[in-house]
Motif scaffolding. Structure first.
Motif, mmCIF file in Angstrom:
data_model
loop_
_atom_site.group_PDB
_atom_site.id
_atom_site.type_symbol
_atom_site.label_atom_id
_atom_site.label_comp_id
_atom_site.label_asym_id
_atom_site.label_seq_id
_atom_site.Cartn_x
_atom_site.Cartn_y
_atom_site.Cartn_z
ATOM 1 N N THR A 1 -4.988 -1.856 12.768
ATOM 2 C CA THR A 1 -5.032 -1.437 14.177
ATOM 3 C C THR A 1 -3.650 -1.022 14.683
ATOM 4 O O THR A 1 -3.541 -0.335 15.700
ATOM 5 C CB THR A 1 -5.566 -2.576 15.070
ATOM 6 N N ALA A 2 -2.585 -1.453 13.967
ATOM 7 C CA ALA A 2 -1.234 -1.160 14.434
ATOM 8 C C ALA A 2 -0.369 -0.492 13.368
ATOM 9 O O ALA A 2 0.822 -0.281 13.591
ATOM 10 C CB ALA A 2 -0.565 -2.460 14.904
ATOM 11 N N PHE A 3 -0.954 -0.168 12.224
ATOM 12 C CA PHE A 3 -0.211 0.453 11.119
ATOM 13 C C PHE A 3 -0.932 1.739 10.726
ATOM 14 O O PHE A 3 -1.746 1.761 9.803
ATOM 15 C CB PHE A 3 -0.129 -0.516 9.943
ATOM 16 N N PRO A 4 -0.641 2.830 11.426
ATOM 17 C CA PRO A 4 -1.377 4.079 11.199
ATOM 18 C C PRO A 4 -1.015 4.762 9.891
ATOM 19 O O PRO A 4 -0.001 4.456 9.263
ATOM 20 C CB PRO A 4 -0.967 4.936 12.398
ATOM 21 N N GLN A 5 -1.847 5.717 9.514
ATOM 22 C CA GLN A 5 -1.671 6.459 8.270
ATOM 23 C C GLN A 5 -0.299 7.118 8.188
ATOM 24 O O GLN A 5 0.349 7.085 7.131
ATOM 25 C CB GLN A 5 -2.766 7.540 8.162
ATOM 26 N N GLU A 6 0.170 7.703 9.286
ATOM 27 C CA GLU A 6 1.459 8.399 9.247
ATOM 28 C C GLU A 6 2.614 7.430 8.978
ATOM 29 O O GLU A 6 3.584 7.771 8.303
ATOM 30 C CB GLU A 6 1.703 9.185 10.532
ATOM 31 N N ALA A 7 2.514 6.206 9.503
ATOM 32 C CA ALA A 7 3.550 5.202 9.244
ATOM 33 C C ALA A 7 3.514 4.773 7.768
ATOM 34 O O ALA A 7 4.565 4.573 7.144
ATOM 35 C CB ALA A 7 3.356 3.999 10.157
ATOM 36 N N TYR A 8 2.317 4.627 7.243
ATOM 37 C CA TYR A 8 2.173 4.288 5.828
ATOM 38 C C TYR A 8 2.775 5.372 4.945
ATOM 39 O O TYR A 8 3.533 5.081 4.008
ATOM 40 C CB TYR A 8 0.700 4.088 5.475
ATOM 41 N N LEU A 9 2.463 6.634 5.233
ATOM 42 C CA LEU A 9 2.961 7.740 4.416
ATOM 43 C C LEU A 9 4.480 7.843 4.481
ATOM 44 O O LEU A 9 5.134 8.162 3.477
ATOM 45 C CB LEU A 9 2.317 9.049 4.863
ATOM 46 N N ALA A 10 5.061 7.576 5.668
ATOM 47 C CA ALA A 10 6.524 7.609 5.805
ATOM 48 C C ALA A 10 7.163 6.518 4.945
ATOM 49 O O ALA A 10 8.171 6.753 4.255
ATOM 50 C CB ALA A 10 6.907 7.439 7.260
ATOM 51 N N MET A 11 6.585 5.321 4.984
ATOM 52 C CA MET A 11 7.083 4.235 4.148
ATOM 53 C C MET A 11 6.909 4.557 2.673
ATOM 54 O O MET A 11 7.821 4.338 1.861
ATOM 55 C CB MET A 11 6.340 2.943 4.498
ATOM 56 N N TYR A 12 5.756 5.102 2.311
ATOM 57 C CA TYR A 12 5.453 5.394 0.913
ATOM 58 C C TYR A 12 6.428 6.435 0.353
ATOM 59 O O TYR A 12 6.864 6.326 -0.800
ATOM 60 C CB TYR A 12 4.019 5.899 0.784
ATOM 61 N N GLN A 13 6.784 7.412 1.165
ATOM 62 C CA GLN A 13 7.745 8.418 0.728
ATOM 63 C C GLN A 13 9.101 7.792 0.440
ATOM 64 O O GLN A 13 9.774 8.138 -0.542
ATOM 65 C CB GLN A 13 7.891 9.522 1.777
ATOM 66 N N LYS A 14 9.508 6.839 1.273
ATOM 67 C CA LYS A 14 10.777 6.139 1.051
ATOM 68 C C LYS A 14 10.717 5.299 -0.230
ATOM 69 O O LYS A 14 11.704 5.173 -0.946
ATOM 70 C CB LYS A 14 11.116 5.269 2.262
ATOM 71 N N LEU A 15 9.537 4.741 -0.497
ATOM 72 C CA LEU A 15 9.360 3.982 -1.733
ATOM 73 C C LEU A 15 9.456 4.913 -2.948
ATOM 74 O O LEU A 15 10.048 4.567 -3.967
ATOM 75 C CB LEU A 15 8.003 3.276 -1.706
ATOM 76 N N CYS A 16 8.894 6.108 -2.805
ATOM 77 C CA CYS A 16 8.942 7.106 -3.890
ATOM 78 C C CYS A 16 10.366 7.561 -4.189
ATOM 79 O O CYS A 16 10.737 7.731 -5.356
ATOM 80 C CB CYS A 16 8.091 8.328 -3.528
ATOM 81 N N ASP A 17 11.146 7.791 -3.133
ATOM 82 C CA ASP A 17 12.490 8.360 -3.360
ATOM 83 C C ASP A 17 13.569 7.305 -3.581
ATOM 84 O O ASP A 17 14.755 7.628 -3.699
ATOM 85 C CB ASP A 17 12.879 9.317 -2.231
ATOM 86 N N GLY A 18 13.179 6.034 -3.638
ATOM 87 C CA GLY A 18 14.139 4.989 -3.963
ATOM 88 C C GLY A 18 14.956 4.484 -2.796
ATOM 89 O O GLY A 18 15.990 3.827 -3.001
ATOM 90 N N SER A 19 14.514 4.768 -1.574
ATOM 91 C CA SER A 19 15.261 4.305 -0.398
ATOM 92 C C SER A 19 15.285 2.782 -0.295
ATOM 93 O O SER A 19 16.212 2.206 0.271
ATOM 94 C CB SER A 19 14.648 4.894 0.881
ATOM 95 N N TYR A 20 14.236 2.134 -0.826
ATOM 96 C CA TYR A 20 14.204 0.677 -0.851
ATOM 97 C C TYR A 20 14.689 0.210 -2.222
ATOM 98 O O TYR A 20 14.062 0.485 -3.245
ATOM 99 C CB TYR A 20 12.794 0.157 -0.610
ATOM 100 N N ALA A 21 15.822 -0.483 -2.243
ATOM 101 C CA ALA A 21 16.380 -0.961 -3.511
ATOM 102 C C ALA A 21 15.742 -2.300 -3.852
ATOM 103 O O ALA A 21 16.240 -3.367 -3.477
ATOM 104 C CB ALA A 21 17.897 -1.088 -3.401
ATOM 105 N N LEU A 22 14.619 -2.258 -4.568
ATOM 106 C CA LEU A 22 13.864 -3.468 -4.841
ATOM 107 C C LEU A 22 14.361 -4.173 -6.106
ATOM 108 O O LEU A 22 14.837 -3.532 -7.039
ATOM 109 C CB LEU A 22 12.377 -3.140 -4.989
#
Length: 349
Positions: A313-334
């Motif tokens: 209800t508070a995590f829309p598709q566009e927010a998910y896609l923005a996060m997912y793109q950052k995960l793809c490009d390595g922005s999150y150093a896990l």
């Protein structure tokens, strides 16, 4: 008579040329060896087939699905040979049951490319992997899987979350590490203060449906825990009963969990369809990575949140896609081991 002979000769030459170029219209270019046995692996096979079918349709080529009579090495080897005989250039296999068969097939079919998902090829009675240049062994990035669940929980508004799993295995440790890092990242991006998010964590010791595990989850929910990540299927079923009792939510792992309860918010999945499609795209672009073991994550379309069945209800598709793109490009150093947290306070059970 001469004209008829000429036509026959031309037809024969065309057929020879077609065969020589490897463009047999009846060839099944891409193949999947289906797992026998557990419902879980049959589900994974079904998902991989979706990705293979989608790519084959876009390329205008045929693909084949082959089901062995059993999980014995000889049975799996037989259907691999059949797939190759019918034109397969790329063969997908899943799980440890296929490891010995792929070990043999990669040597006997040197021009065929193999993807072995969730295992590495090895000879009988040996744990030492042997991966040839025409084979790619693939594991899914479980840290990224956990990250997706943690990020989603906090982005949905939860300020108290839980992690309840069975065995303290390498897989679950990676999922927990990712879950903590995902919760921390979402909290940081939301501008939350230190200690704003509380995390309960516990290993039950076994993956089974248990009233005791349900009781653990109910206690957490009563202490204002809003969302529990339960990555093991039977433990998840126990947590689902607690979530229904307390009108709370849970997140599952690996595949769609909404069938067990309406309280399942989403699932952090191993995306077999996404990876199969990605792998074939790499193959046709001549980017096949052989003789390697790969940890495949978001960049390889191999992990994802189940947004189709999610009830955010508070995590829309566009927010998910923005996060997912950052995960793809390595922005999150896990990291496999979660770093020290600042916003997330961990309550160990």
């Amino acid at each position: 008579m001469k004209k008829k002979l000429a036509v026959l000769l031309l037809g024969g030459l065309a057929l020879l040329n077609l065969t020589a170029c490897g463009e047999d219209p009846d060839a099944k270019k891409y193949a999947l060896i289906v797992n026998k046995g557990t419902e879980e692996y049959e589900q994974y096979s079904g998902q991989a087939w979706e990705g293979i079918e989608k790519f084959s349709g876009e390329q205008g080529v045929k693909c084949g699905k082959y089901e062995p009579e059993g999980n014995e090495v000889s049975a799996v080897t037989t259907v691999i040979d059949q797939a190759v005989d019918e034109g397969a250039e790329v063969v997908f296999c899943i799980g440890e049951d296929a490891a010995e068969a792929v070990y043999k097939a990669q040597k006997s079919h040197k021009k065929v490319h193999f993807y072995l998902i969730g295992a590495e090829p090895h000879k009988e009675k040996s744990e030492e992997p042997s991966i040839r240049e025409n084979t790619s062994a693939v594991y899914f990035d479980e840290v990224e899987q956990g990250f997706l669940a943690g990020y989603a929980a906090v982005s949905e508004g939860a300020r108290s979350v839980g992690f309840l799993a069975g065995e303290k295995s390498e897989r679950n440790e990676k999922l927990l590490s990712g879950f903590i890092q995902g919760a921390e990242a979402a909290a940081s991006e939301a501008g939350l203060n230190a200690g704003a998010v509380t995390l309960y964590q516990k290993y039950t010791g076994e993956n089974k449906l248990s009233p005791a595990y349900m009781a653990d989850a109910i206690e957490w929910y009563k202490n204002n825990c809003e969302i529990i990540f339960a990555p093991d299927d039977k433990v998840a079923a126990s947590v689902a009963k607690a979530a229904e009792n307390q009108n709370r939510e849970l997140i599952c792992a690996d595949a769609d969990g909404t069938a067990i309860s309406a309280q399942v918010l989403t699932s952090a999945n191993k995306d077999y369809a996404g990876f199969a499609y990605y792998a074939l795209k790499q193959y046709v672009n001549e980017s096949f990575a052989g003789e390697t073991t790969t940890i495949a994550g978001a960049k390889e379309s191999a992990v994802s949140l189940d947004m189709e069945h999610a009830s955010f209800t508070a995590f829309p598709q566009e927010a998910y896609l923005a996060m997912y793109q950052k995960l793809c490009d390595g922005s999150y150093a896990l990291t496999e081991t979660a770093p020290t947290t600042t916003i997330v306070t961990i309550v160990a059970e």
